[in-house]
Write a protein that holds these residues in place. Sequence first.
Motif, PDB file in Angstrom:
ATOM      1  N   TYR A  20      87.184  66.307  -9.246  1.00 40.24           N
ATOM      2  CA  TYR A  20      88.122  67.243  -9.864  1.00 40.24           C
ATOM      3  C   TYR A  20      88.884  66.607 -11.022  1.00 40.24           C
ATOM      4  O   TYR A  20      88.975  67.178 -12.122  1.00 40.24           O
ATOM      5  CB  TYR A  20      89.093  67.739  -8.792  1.00 40.24           C
ATOM      6  CG  TYR A  20      90.253  68.550  -9.311  1.00 40.24           C
ATOM      7  CD1 TYR A  20      90.063  69.810  -9.866  1.00 40.24           C
ATOM      8  CD2 TYR A  20      91.557  68.056  -9.218  1.00 40.24           C
ATOM      9  CE1 TYR A  20      91.139  70.554 -10.333  1.00 40.24           C
ATOM     10  CE2 TYR A  20      92.633  68.794  -9.676  1.00 40.24           C
ATOM     11  CZ  TYR A  20      92.419  70.051 -10.233  1.00 40.24           C
ATOM     12  OH  TYR A  20      93.483  70.780 -10.691  1.00 40.24           O
ATOM     13  N   LEU A  21      89.411  65.421 -10.815  1.00 38.17           N
ATOM     14  CA  LEU A  21      90.186  64.763 -11.875  1.00 38.17           C
ATOM     15  C   LEU A  21      89.306  64.311 -13.033  1.00 38.17           C
ATOM     16  O   LEU A  21      89.809  64.074 -14.131  1.00 38.17           O
ATOM     17  CB  LEU A  21      90.969  63.580 -11.300  1.00 38.17           C
ATOM     18  CG  LEU A  21      92.143  63.950 -10.387  1.00 38.17           C
ATOM     19  CD1 LEU A  21      92.786  62.685  -9.815  1.00 38.17           C
ATOM     20  CD2 LEU A  21      93.192  64.787 -11.123  1.00 38.17           C
ATOM     21  N   SER A  22      87.989  64.213 -12.808  1.00 40.58           N
ATOM     22  CA  SER A  22      87.070  63.869 -13.892  1.00 40.58           C
ATOM     23  C   SER A  22      86.977  64.980 -14.932  1.00 40.58           C
ATOM     24  O   SER A  22      86.654  64.710 -16.093  1.00 40.58           O
ATOM     25  CB  SER A  22      85.661  63.600 -13.342  1.00 40.58           C
ATOM     26  OG  SER A  22      85.635  62.457 -12.539  1.00 40.58           O
ATOM     27  N   VAL A  23      87.227  66.215 -14.517  1.00 38.78           N
ATOM     28  CA  VAL A  23      86.989  67.349 -15.414  1.00 38.78           C
ATOM     29  C   VAL A  23      88.256  68.073 -15.847  1.00 38.78           C
ATOM     30  O   VAL A  23      88.289  68.704 -16.901  1.00 38.78           O
ATOM     31  CB  VAL A  23      86.027  68.372 -14.768  1.00 38.78           C
ATOM     32  CG1 VAL A  23      84.740  67.685 -14.322  1.00 38.78           C
ATOM     33  CG2 VAL A  23      86.667  69.098 -13.586  1.00 38.78           C
ATOM     34  N   ARG A  24      89.288  68.009 -15.034  1.00 36.46           N
ATOM     35  CA  ARG A  24      90.446  68.882 -15.276  1.00 36.46           C
ATOM     36  C   ARG A  24      91.182  68.542 -16.565  1.00 36.46           C
ATOM     37  O   ARG A  24      91.697  69.449 -17.250  1.00 36.46           O
ATOM     38  CB  ARG A  24      91.401  68.805 -14.078  1.00 36.46           C
ATOM     39  CG  ARG A  24      92.442  69.924 -14.038  1.00 36.46           C
ATOM     40  CD  ARG A  24      91.784  71.266 -13.949  1.00 36.46           C
ATOM     41  NE  ARG A  24      92.768  72.341 -13.785  1.00 36.46           N
ATOM     42  CZ  ARG A  24      92.587  73.583 -14.195  1.00 36.46           C
ATOM     43  NH1 ARG A  24      91.449  73.924 -14.774  1.00 36.46           N
ATOM     44  NH2 ARG A  24      93.518  74.492 -14.008  1.00 36.46           N
ATOM     45  N   ALA A  25      91.238  67.278 -16.928  1.00 39.69           N
ATOM     46  CA  ALA A  25      91.953  66.892 -18.154  1.00 39.69           C
ATOM     47  C   ALA A  25      91.331  67.543 -19.383  1.00 39.69           C
ATOM     48  O   ALA A  25      92.037  68.059 -20.254  1.00 39.69           O
ATOM     49  CB  ALA A  25      91.968  65.372 -18.304  1.00 39.69           C
ATOM     50  N   VAL A  26      90.006  67.524 -19.475  1.00 43.06           N
ATOM     51  CA  VAL A  26      89.328  68.149 -20.607  1.00 43.06           C
ATOM     52  C   VAL A  26      89.570  69.651 -20.593  1.00 43.06           C
ATOM     53  O   VAL A  26      89.844  70.263 -21.630  1.00 43.06           O
ATOM     54  CB  VAL A  26      87.813  67.857 -20.576  1.00 43.06           C
ATOM     55  CG1 VAL A  26      87.136  68.485 -21.778  1.00 43.06           C
ATOM     56  CG2 VAL A  26      87.553  66.360 -20.551  1.00 43.06           C
ATOM     57  N   GLN A  27      89.469  70.264 -19.429  1.00 41.27           N
ATOM     58  CA  GLN A  27      89.675  71.702 -19.316  1.00 41.27           C
ATOM     59  C   GLN A  27      91.054  72.122 -19.811  1.00 41.27           C
ATOM     60  O   GLN A  27      91.227  73.231 -20.328  1.00 41.27           O
ATOM     61  CB  GLN A  27      89.471  72.147 -17.865  1.00 41.27           C
ATOM     62  CG  GLN A  27      88.035  72.012 -17.373  1.00 41.27           C
ATOM     63  CD  GLN A  27      87.908  72.279 -15.880  1.00 41.27           C
ATOM     64  OE1 GLN A  27      88.900  72.295 -15.147  1.00 41.27           O
ATOM     65  NE2 GLN A  27      86.679  72.505 -15.425  1.00 41.27           N
ATOM     66  N   LEU A  28      92.038  71.254 -19.657  1.00 44.35           N
ATOM     67  CA  LEU A  28      93.409  71.563 -20.061  1.00 44.35           C
ATOM     68  C   LEU A  28      93.731  71.068 -21.469  1.00 44.35           C
ATOM     69  O   LEU A  28      94.879  71.156 -21.914  1.00 44.35           O
ATOM     70  CB  LEU A  28      94.392  70.951 -19.059  1.00 44.35           C
ATOM     71  CG  LEU A  28      94.335  71.539 -17.644  1.00 44.35           C
ATOM     72  CD1 LEU A  28      95.205  70.736 -16.689  1.00 44.35           C
ATOM     73  CD2 LEU A  28      94.758  73.003 -17.640  1.00 44.35           C
ATOM     74  N   GLY A  29      92.729  70.551 -22.177  1.00 40.89           N
ATOM     75  CA  GLY A  29      92.931  70.109 -23.548  1.00 40.89           C
ATOM     76  C   GLY A  29      93.700  68.807 -23.678  1.00 40.89           C
ATOM     77  O   GLY A  29      94.301  68.539 -24.728  1.00 40.89           O
ATOM     78  N   MET A  30      93.663  67.975 -22.647  1.00 37.35           N
ATOM     79  CA  MET A  30      94.368  66.702 -22.678  1.00 37.35           C
ATOM     80  C   MET A  30      93.485  65.634 -23.327  1.00 37.35           C
ATOM     81  O   MET A  30      92.289  65.841 -23.560  1.00 37.35           O
ATOM     82  CB  MET A  30      94.814  66.304 -21.272  1.00 37.35           C
ATOM     83  CG  MET A  30      95.648  67.383 -20.585  1.00 37.35           C
ATOM     84  SD  MET A  30      96.342  66.900 -19.000  1.00 37.35           S
ATOM     85  CE  MET A  30      97.835  66.075 -19.543  1.00 37.35           C
ATOM     86  N   LYS A  31      94.063  64.496 -23.608  1.00 38.10           N
ATOM     87  CA  LYS A  31      93.384  63.443 -24.361  1.00 38.10           C
ATOM     88  C   LYS A  31      92.597  62.545 -23.402  1.00 38.10           C
ATOM     89  O   LYS A  31      93.172  61.946 -22.483  1.00 38.10           O
ATOM     90  CB  LYS A  31      94.421  62.629 -25.133  1.00 38.10           C
ATOM     91  CG  LYS A  31      93.842  61.702 -26.193  1.00 38.10           C
ATOM     92  CD  LYS A  31      94.962  61.041 -27.004  1.00 38.10           C
ATOM     93  CE  LYS A  31      94.380  60.111 -28.067  1.00 38.10           C
ATOM     94  NZ  LYS A  31      95.451  59.437 -28.852  1.00 38.10           N
ATOM     95  N   VAL A  32      91.280  62.462 -23.621  1.00 37.82           N
ATOM     96  CA  VAL A  32      90.416  61.712 -22.714  1.00 37.82           C
ATOM     97  C   VAL A  32      89.501  60.780 -23.504  1.00 37.82           C
ATOM     98  O   VAL A  32      89.233  60.994 -24.682  1.00 37.82           O
ATOM     99  CB  VAL A  32      89.560  62.652 -21.832  1.00 37.82           C
ATOM    100  CG1 VAL A  32      90.426  63.658 -21.105  1.00 37.82           C
ATOM    101  CG2 VAL A  32      88.510  63.371 -22.666  1.00 37.82           C
ATOM    102  N   CYS A  33      89.004  59.752 -22.832  1.00 38.52           N
ATOM    103  CA  CYS A  33      88.035  58.846 -23.446  1.00 38.52           C
ATOM    104  C   CYS A  33      87.296  58.082 -22.366  1.00 38.52           C
ATOM    105  O   CYS A  33      87.683  58.095 -21.195  1.00 38.52           O
ATOM    106  CB  CYS A  33      88.720  57.874 -24.412  1.00 38.52           C
ATOM    107  SG  CYS A  33      89.774  56.626 -23.622  1.00 38.52           S
ATOM    108  N   GLU A  34      86.224  57.409 -22.760  1.00 39.65           N
ATOM    109  CA  GLU A  34      85.512  56.452 -21.912  1.00 39.65           C
ATOM    110  C   GLU A  34      85.630  55.073 -22.536  1.00 39.65           C
ATOM    111  O   GLU A  34      85.691  54.952 -23.766  1.00 39.65           O
ATOM    112  CB  GLU A  34      84.026  56.812 -21.796  1.00 39.65           C
ATOM    113  CG  GLU A  34      83.731  58.006 -20.927  1.00 39.65           C
ATOM    114  CD  GLU A  34      82.232  58.180 -20.722  1.00 39.65           C
ATOM    115  OE1 GLU A  34      81.780  58.106 -19.573  1.00 39.65           O
ATOM    116  OE2 GLU A  34      81.518  58.377 -21.721  1.00 39.65           O
ATOM    117  N   ILE A  35      85.651  54.052 -21.708  1.00 40.72           N
ATOM    118  CA  ILE A  35      85.652  52.684 -22.210  1.00 40.72           C
ATOM    119  C   ILE A  35      84.601  51.875 -21.448  1.00 40.72           C
ATOM    120  O   ILE A  35      84.288  52.186 -20.290  1.00 40.72           O
ATOM    121  CB  ILE A  35      87.035  52.005 -22.092  1.00 40.72           C
ATOM    122  CG1 ILE A  35      87.461  51.874 -20.619  1.00 40.72           C
ATOM    123  CG2 ILE A  35      88.076  52.764 -22.901  1.00 40.72           C
ATOM    124  CD1 ILE A  35      88.727  51.033 -20.446  1.00 40.72           C
TER     125      ILE A  35
END
Length: 264
Positions: A210-225
Amino acid sequence: MILYERQEGVPQFRCEAYQEKKTKYCVLIPVINEGERILRELKRAVHYRVSYAADIILCDGGSTDGSTCADVLRNLGVNSLLVKQDSGKQGAQLRMGIWWALRRGYEGIITIDGNNKDSIEDIPRFIECLEDGYDFVQGSRFLKGGHAINTPPLRLLSVRLLHAPIISLTAGRWFTDTTNAYRAYSRKYLEHDQVQPLRDIFITYELLAYLSVRAVQLGMKVCEIPVTRRYPKEGKTPTKISFVRGNWELMKILFLNLFGQYNP
């Protein structure tokens, strides 16, 4: 030692705080009977001075193997030990840790498995991203600069061909290493009224999906490192997911997540 009674979304647990809050961020490590694996991981954390960057918090599901002995943990730089006294598995351990960390005033949380597979020395990279305003930071062994070492072939195929595509479809953004629990969350993300991670529906691996996807769904700032994930060359693969039942449950979680069943 403090005993926290069960409340909505948070299991009953006891807390042994060996130190006061020392840093802006913390590392939550869910463990249960990890034995020498967690001790080796903590020794690496000492070597790389991780506790100077973030407080190390163990979220124990009820270990009985002696690996969470207070004297040992103190000497290995652990800030606090939380021990679940209630039902639930990894999801309950993380809910316990998240509640306690937010209550203690941390501005962000990094999570990492306690089986010594992950590059705990990369903790400062996650902190840099949180400081730059990212709300969700996913560690990936598959990015340039990352390393996937001795990954079991079946595990590699399931991540690349099933798990990552389904999570990416759900999120609406491509992620490369979605089974990896090595990630960071901002306080802003975890306290968002459309996230609400402290719910009893998150028992096993639901919260990670759930936390893997919800940030993007809400338009929050995400990245991979890039990070390193190293499996042992020989012996049993360190995992809590059984081959048949565990993977079936994981697939069910992925599809429930896809159709928004965990959204508040």
